[in-house]
Scaffold this motif. Structure first.
Motif, PDB file in Angstrom:
ATOM      1  N   ASP A   1      30.537  -1.224   1.228  1.00  0.00           N
ATOM      2  CA  ASP A   1      30.853  -1.209   2.623  1.00  0.00           C
ATOM      3  C   ASP A   1      29.434  -0.605   3.468  1.00  0.00           C
ATOM      4  O   ASP A   1      28.943   0.453   2.953  1.00  0.00           O
ATOM      5  N   HIS A   2      29.201  -1.399   4.699  1.00  0.00           N
ATOM      6  CA  HIS A   2      28.038  -1.050   5.311  1.00  0.00           C
ATOM      7  C   HIS A   2      27.953   0.432   5.808  1.00  0.00           C
ATOM      8  O   HIS A   2      26.972   0.999   5.835  1.00  0.00           O
ATOM      9  N   LEU A   3      29.215   0.957   6.081  1.00  0.00           N
ATOM     10  CA  LEU A   3      29.221   2.264   6.495  1.00  0.00           C
ATOM     11  C   LEU A   3      28.949   3.438   5.466  1.00  0.00           C
ATOM     12  O   LEU A   3      28.127   4.404   5.668  1.00  0.00           O
TER      13      LEU A   3
ATOM     14  N   GLY B   1      27.266   2.703   2.995  1.00  0.00           N
ATOM     15  CA  GLY B   1      25.742   2.361   2.726  1.00  0.00           C
ATOM     16  C   GLY B   1      25.027   3.434   3.744  1.00  0.00           C
ATOM     17  O   GLY B   1      24.196   4.192   3.093  1.00  0.00           O
ATOM     18  N   HIS B   2      25.125   3.422   4.862  1.00  0.00           N
ATOM     19  CA  HIS B   2      24.717   4.459   5.944  1.00  0.00           C
ATOM     20  C   HIS B   2      24.474   5.805   5.229  1.00  0.00           C
ATOM     21  O   HIS B   2      23.691   6.420   5.294  1.00  0.00           O
ATOM     22  N   LEU B   3      25.857   6.208   4.972  1.00  0.00           N
ATOM     23  CA  LEU B   3      25.999   7.519   4.324  1.00  0.00           C
ATOM     24  C   LEU B   3      25.092   7.722   3.053  1.00  0.00           C
ATOM     25  O   LEU B   3      24.547   8.766   3.028  1.00  0.00           O
TER      26      LEU B   3
ATOM     27  N   GLY C   1      17.948   2.880  10.399  1.00  0.00           N
ATOM     28  CA  GLY C   1      18.414   1.574  10.719  1.00  0.00           C
ATOM     29  C   GLY C   1      18.735   0.731   9.711  1.00  0.00           C
ATOM     30  O   GLY C   1      18.878   1.099   8.377  1.00  0.00           O
ATOM     31  N   ASP C   2      19.527  -0.479   9.642  1.00  0.00           N
ATOM     32  CA  ASP C   2      19.891  -1.177   8.740  1.00  0.00           C
ATOM     33  C   ASP C   2      19.024  -1.858   7.660  1.00  0.00           C
ATOM     34  O   ASP C   2      17.945  -1.972   8.015  1.00  0.00           O
ATOM     35  N   ASN C   3      19.268  -1.379   6.457  1.00  0.00           N
ATOM     36  CA  ASN C   3      18.444  -1.706   5.328  1.00  0.00           C
ATOM     37  C   ASN C   3      19.135  -1.908   4.134  1.00  0.00           C
ATOM     38  O   ASN C   3      20.413  -1.517   3.897  1.00  0.00           O
TER      39      ASN C   3
HETATM   40 ZN    ZN Z   1      24.020  -0.184  10.390  1.00  0.00          ZN
END
Ligand code: ZN
Ligand code: KG4
Length: 336
Positions: free
Chosen positions: A110-112, A114-116, A300-302
């Motif tokens: 899950d992308h979120l 991932g951010h965490l 940012g997205d990575n």
């Molecule tokens: Zn993002």
């Protein structure tokens, strides 16, 4: 354990090699900003096509930069959602094929989440438990993080995400896309007290947000005071940023205090915001709380953050099946 991470949920094609969920060996991000800039936002069809062009060279570059060969990779982690379906499908299908071809396990992430996990990639990872503010272009939420995969949602935006409000206000001021970082820079030169925009705290003891009201207040201000000068724009940017930062800081500090967490994290694209980084650090210090924010290039997205989650899922035995599919919206069962 060496994980290849792949991220293609929006307008960045990214790949990374990460060891044991924390040690970043390489991270490559191919941004499509220049492609979407003339349209003032992401054009999904163009995004998918650009991902198709970039995915193979970006993955190759990540593997080369890590100084390894594909045979050294133990598993693949790839963003499964939320995001643009066409964009997600490019990275997701590539990851499946790569894992199948090399006979290694793979897992959708899950992308979120991932951010965490981006906060574990630097040299200042928080201990569990901690409170986390995820603030990006698509999401604004607060979580109680009790373990790598033990995450409870405490509250989220009821309308716009903070980054979305930044981008829309930048558009109103004719500053181009994506506007968050431009407003951040302009705010430094403006007077945040000249124009006071509303602070929608909603219920002060809850953790939900609303940013569409601040955005509308900027629009009304521009209707009453059209054709702002460059100095006016700086004051508007500063006033807008002060309102958004006040709300974000209040909520994350309150979340840490109410869960009894001494540590708090701020992640996502808007965590790169200088005003936010400074304000949350100041407020936390006064209360004896410890703040953890990733390096700017990991806000940012990575794909390193995706590999970090993938490591924990794979060692927990959670592999994905080949018939797994991408999803566009926040999954009701994810991060709850
Ligand atoms: Zn993002
Ligand atoms: O996390 P991210 O790269 O993508 C999403 O998952 O949404 O976040 C992108 C968002 C955009 O809205 C962008 O304008 C915002 O983060 N952003 C910023 C800054 N840098 C990026 N917003 C405010 N200040 C910044 N310095």
């Amino acid at each position: 354990m060496i994980i290849l991470g792949i991220e293609s949920s929006c307008d960045e094609t990214a790949a990374a090699v990460v060891c044991d969920g924390k040690d970043v060996r390489s991270t490559v991000v191919a941004s499509q900003v220049a492609v979407h800039h003339p349209y003032g936002g992401v054009v999904p069809e163009l995004a998918s096509r650009k991902h198709m062009e970039a995915i193979v060279p970006v993955v190759q570059e990540a593997i080369t930069n890590a100084g390894i060969s594909p045979e050294n990779i133990h598993g693949v982690a790839v963003t499964q959602g939320p995001g643009l379906i066409g964009s997600l499908l490019v990275g997701f299908s590539f990851a499946k094929g790569f894992a199948l071809g090399h006979g290694i396990p793979w897992v959708g992430v899950d992308h979120l989440e991932g951010h965490l996990h981006s906060v574990f990639l630097g040299d200042n990872p928080p201990p569990f438990p901690f409170a986390a503010l995820l603030v990006s272009g698509g999401h604004t939420s607060i979580y109680h993080v009790k373990g790598p995969l033990d995450i409870t949602l405490m509250g989220q935006t009821r309308d716009d995400a903070a980054g979305e409000a930044y981008d829309k206000v930048a558009k109103m001021l004719g500053l181009g896309y994506p506007g968050g970082v431009i407003i951040d820079q302009m705010a430094l030169c403006g007077n945040p007290k000249k124009i006071s925009f509303p602070r929608p705290f909603l219920d002060k003891d809850k953790f939900d947000f609303s940013f569409s009201g601040i955005k509308s207040a900027v629009m009304r201000h521009l209707q009453i005071h059209p054709l702002p000068s460059d100095d006016d724009k700086k004051d508007i940017a500063a006033g807008f940023q002060a309102a958004v930062v006040d709300v974000l800081v209040h909520k994350i500090i309150h979340a840490a205090l109410s869960t009894g967490c001494k540590h708090l994290a701020v992640v996502g694209g808007v965590a790169a915001n200088q005003g936010l980084r400074r304000a949350v650090a100041q407020e936390a210090e006064q209360l004896g709380l410890v703040v953890h924010i990733p390096a700017i290039d990991l806000c940012g997205d990575n794909a390193a953050m995706i590999a970090a989650v993938g490591y924990h899922r794979l060692i927990a035995g959670q592999q994905s099946d080949l018939d797994a599919d991408v999803y566009s919206r926040i999954r009701p069962d994810s991060l709850n």
